[in-house]
Enzyme design. Structure first.
Site, short mmCIF file in Angstrom:
data_model
loop_
_atom_site.label_atom_id
_atom_site.label_comp_id
_atom_site.label_asym_id
_atom_site.label_seq_id
_atom_site.Cartn_x
_atom_site.Cartn_y
_atom_site.Cartn_z
N SER A 141 24.98 -43.82 73.71
CA SER A 141 24.86 -44.30 72.63
C SER A 141 26.20 -44.69 71.73
CB SER A 141 23.96 -43.69 71.37
OG SER A 141 22.79 -43.47 71.97
N HIS B 220 28.12 -42.12 67.05
CA HIS B 220 27.70 -43.63 66.76
C HIS B 220 28.76 -44.24 66.22
CE1 HIS B 220 23.03 -42.68 67.74
NE2 HIS B 220 24.00 -42.11 68.85
#
Length: 279
Positions: A200, A257
């Protein structure tokens, strides 16, 4: 109702076949239709409208040259959807990383891929950075925990990574992935000693790279749908606000992230300035 934007309004006697093929190669979906004694080239996005006009202007001034090909122009959109070898390798390694926790119940193999070393006897992570084991800066990106985890990351790796590899080559994508993975994994490790993994952070890095590139080099913009970026950024904010815990989705590596997104933006800015001559 779908809204279309007129990018070019040209005489009927002007042959746009090669220019149309170029647009498909650039990932710009378009439609050419005759209306009266004119031919209109329409696109579905206002940003692409400016991109088409800029490309056409460069073609007319001689700055841009189109290499003629015997391949039919309408086959280009299909080819554009294919991903290259780097995306395939990353995807296969991620799938292997998703299967590993299921197959290796003792976690002996998993322990080799985590950022922080795992003491198998106590089952505890050791709060020591991987000095002498540099692969641990990268390998957490291949570890995935659950079907939704690998499905989400695999989809966006295919889509965003494929855009970059098709336009700028496998080495550019590989370098981008390695830099973002190392940066996002280290940022997450500095926040907490935990078992984290997944692609991610890299995915948000790819998004940041594309957003920065498209902003600074609109003539060579990647064909990123604006709504996709909006949804991904909203999801990032939802995760950072802690709503995923309320939804029962567990802890999310928000630092990875966010730092991946920032790293991608910085690399996109750097790449746009280092690119001396447009394609």
């Amino acid at each position: 109702m779908t809204e279309y934007f007129i990018a070019l309004d040209l005489p009927l006697d002007e042959d746009l076949a090669d220019f149309s093929a170029l647009l498909w190669q650039q990932g710009v979906a378009h439609h050419i239709a005759e209306e009266g004694n004119r031919q209109l080239l329409r696109v579905g996005d206002a940003q692409q409208q400016e991109q088409v006009r800029a490309l056409y202007s460069r073609l007319k001034t001689g700055e841009l040259h189109i290499e003629r090909s015997s391949a039919p122009a309408r086959s280009a959109p299909v080819l554009q959807r294919r991903s290259g070898p780097v995306v395939w390798v990353l995807l296969l390694l991620s799938i292997a990383g998703a299967l590993l926790p299921q197959l290796d119940r003792s976690f002996e193999s998993v322990a080799l891929l985590t950022f922080y070393p795992l003491d198998l006897e106590s089952g505890q992570l050791l709060a020591q950075w991987p000095v002498g084991e540099p692969w641990r800066l990268l390998t957490p990106m291949f570890l995935h925990f659950g079907l939704m985890h690998i499905a989400f990351n695999g989809l966006w790796l295919w889509e965003l990574g494929g855009m970059i590899e098709r336009r700028q080559g496998g080495m550019a994508l590989l370098g981008l992935v390695l830099l973002v993975a190392a940066a996002s994994n280290m940022a997450q490790a500095m926040m907490t000693v935990s078992l984290f993994g997944g692609m991610s952070g890299v995915i948000y890095g790819l998004l940041g790279y594309i957003l920065a590139w498209n902003r600074l080099r609109p003539v060579e913009a990647f064909p990123l749908v604006r709504g996709v970026a909006t949804v991904m950024l909203i999801w990032l904010l939802v995760c950072m606000a802690g709503f995923t815990r309320l939804l029962g989705l567990g802890e999310i590596a928000n630092t990875a992230h966010f730092s991946g997104l920032v790293m991608g933006l910085l690399l996109g800015v750097a790449a746009s300035f280092l690119r001396r001559r447009p394609v």
